[in-house]
Design a protein around this motif. Structure first.
Motif, PDB file in Angstrom:
ATOM      1  N   PHE A  41       0.846  -1.121   0.041  1.00 23.07           N
ATOM      2  CA  PHE A  41      -0.009  -0.092   0.044  1.00 23.07           C
ATOM      3  C   PHE A  41       0.844   1.208  -0.184  1.00 23.07           C
ATOM      4  CE2 PHE A  41      -2.325  -3.323   2.041  1.00 23.07           C
ATOM      5  CZ  PHE A  41      -3.792  -3.417   1.338  1.00 23.07           C
ATOM      6  N   HIS A  42       0.890   1.969  -1.169  1.00 26.63           N
ATOM      7  CA  HIS A  42       1.651   3.245  -1.196  1.00 26.63           C
ATOM      8  C   HIS A  42       0.737   4.089  -1.965  1.00 26.63           C
ATOM      9  CE1 HIS A  42       2.634   1.075  -4.776  1.00 26.63           C
ATOM     10  NE2 HIS A  42       2.679   1.940  -5.338  1.00 26.63           N
ATOM     11  N   ALA A  43       1.224   5.258  -2.048  1.00 27.90           N
ATOM     12  CA  ALA A  43       0.606   6.521  -2.563  1.00 27.90           C
ATOM     13  C   ALA A  43       1.331   7.184  -3.363  1.00 27.90           C
ATOM     14  CB  ALA A  43      -0.201   7.301  -1.607  1.00 27.90           C
ATOM     15  N   PRO A  44       0.936   7.988  -4.620  1.00 25.82           N
ATOM     16  CA  PRO A  44       1.604   8.619  -5.545  1.00 25.82           C
ATOM     17  C   PRO A  44       2.063   9.804  -4.895  1.00 25.82           C
ATOM     18  CG  PRO A  44      -0.661   9.103  -6.122  1.00 25.82           C
ATOM     19  CD  PRO A  44      -0.818   7.807  -4.975  1.00 25.82           C
ATOM     20  N   ARG A  45       3.282  10.600  -5.282  1.00 18.76           N
ATOM     21  CA  ARG A  45       3.740  11.499  -4.733  1.00 18.76           C
ATOM     22  C   ARG A  45       2.723  12.861  -5.235  1.00 18.76           C
ATOM     23  NH1 ARG A  45       7.003  16.209  -5.991  1.00 18.76           N
ATOM     24  NH2 ARG A  45       8.811  16.571  -4.680  1.00 18.76           N
ATOM     25  N   PRO A  46       2.152  13.738  -4.458  1.00 14.00           N
ATOM     26  CA  PRO A  46       1.336  14.714  -4.715  1.00 14.00           C
ATOM     27  C   PRO A  46       2.313  15.828  -5.348  1.00 14.00           C
ATOM     28  CG  PRO A  46       1.748  15.013  -2.426  1.00 14.00           C
ATOM     29  CD  PRO A  46       2.234  13.457  -2.933  1.00 14.00           C
ATOM     30  N   ALA A  47       1.514  16.885  -6.053  1.00 15.21           N
ATOM     31  CA  ALA A  47       2.402  18.035  -6.712  1.00 15.21           C
ATOM     32  C   ALA A  47       2.955  18.810  -5.444  1.00 15.21           C
ATOM     33  CB  ALA A  47       1.605  18.788  -7.317  1.00 15.21           C
ATOM     34  N   ALA A 171      -3.190  13.381   1.063  1.00 13.85           N
ATOM     35  CA  ALA A 171      -2.548  13.028  -0.025  1.00 13.85           C
ATOM     36  C   ALA A 171      -0.969  12.948   0.543  1.00 13.85           C
ATOM     37  CB  ALA A 171      -2.475  13.886  -1.218  1.00 13.85           C
ATOM     38  N   VAL A 172      -0.496  14.019   0.961  1.00 14.47           N
ATOM     39  CA  VAL A 172       0.950  14.099   1.743  1.00 14.47           C
ATOM     40  C   VAL A 172       1.087  13.117   2.601  1.00 14.47           C
ATOM     41  CG1 VAL A 172       2.710  15.496   2.797  1.00 14.47           C
ATOM     42  CG2 VAL A 172       1.096  16.526   1.178  1.00 14.47           C
TER      43      VAL A 172
END
Length: 273
Positions: A41-47, A171-172
């Motif tokens: 479980f990981h998440a994309p890097r936000p802007a 998100a962060v």
């Protein structure tokens, strides 16, 4: 034989071999890190707006940044600055915060790792690289293996917290906790490194993986209104990571989420807001 007692050319050879050994050890460490499996479980890097974009030539000389091995918890803050600002003015507000902490308090840098404005724009805070586990100066006693995310504004009881801000904080959070495999809804064990926190130095504290500043330190930060929204931030972050928020199970494995059992035993030499 100690290096100081190796004569002439032999000492030079020993120095070369020593440097070579350090270099090989670093290469081995990098290779091991690269070979480390990606968490389920990981998440994309936000802007993220880089600090150079808001700080520019106002940066002061400072010591090199310090790093931890990973981020296993996030502390949420508010900056205790005015609300209602135009989001185009956020960079200037950040510069003022930076000047207040580095000049007014004589800190070496901004304490927060990230700052999020009311429009949901994420700014890189403390120097060292947004992608890296930079040791912050945001939660006295618990700066190690954690990230500090500050909401730009003041969120005392009754103040509305913008949805865009909440989503950006989530998100962060999801992104920073991803590499350690930490479920944002879980709890973690951190060892207090400073008696100025809510816990005596050396005490193991069980805290939410997504905690408010006041969970670790005697303060009203991040404000009652924002603290009340932490459960929502945890759920949003878990969803961004691909976890099944509705059932409390992980979508990929179907297993119950477990408490992350990690400790922060590193010394804390930083102050915090």
């Amino acid at each position: 034989m100690p290096l100081g007692f190796v004569p002439g050319a032999a000492a030079a050879v020993a120095l070369v071999l020593s440097a070579y050994g350090v270099e090989r050890a670093a290469e081995s460490s990098d290779a091991q890190a690269a070979a480390r499996p990606v968490p389920a479980f990981h998440a994309p890097r936000p802007a993220i707006v880089p600090r150079a974009a808001w700080l520019g030539d106002a940066a002061r000389d400072q010591p090199p940044p310090r790093y931890d091995d990973q981020v296993v918890a996030v502390f949420i803050h508010h900056t205790d600055s005015p609300n209602g600002y135009d989001c185009a003015d956020a960079p200037g507000i950040l510069r003022a915060l930076y000047e207040g902490q580095t000049q007014g308090r004589d800190w070496d840098d901004l304490g927060y790792n990230f700052v999020v404005d009311r429009c949901g724009t994420v700014y890189e805070g403390r120097a060292g690289g947004a992608d890296r586990p930079v040791t912050g100066a945001h939660t006295q006693g618990f700066n190690h293996r954690t990230a500090g995310i500050a909401a730009l504004g003041t969120f005392t009881e009754g103040v509305e917290v913008p949805d865009e801000m909440l989503r950006a904080i989530a998100a962060v959070t999801a992104w920073k906790l991803g590499p350690s495999g930490t479920d944002p809804r879980s709890e973690v064990r951190l060892v207090s490194s400073n008696g100025g926190s809510r816990y005596a130095a050396g005490t193991t504290a069980t805290l939410p993986a997504v905690a408010g500043h006041s969970d670790g330190y005697m303060t009203d930060c991040p404000g009652a209104a924002l603290h009340a929204r932490l459960p929502e931030i945890r759920d949003l972050a878990a969803r961004v990571q691909g976890r099944d928020v509705g059932t409390g199970t992980d979508r990929d494995t179907g297993t119950d989420t477990e408490r992350v059992d990690l400790e922060d035993g590193a010394p804390n030499e930083e102050l915090s807001p």
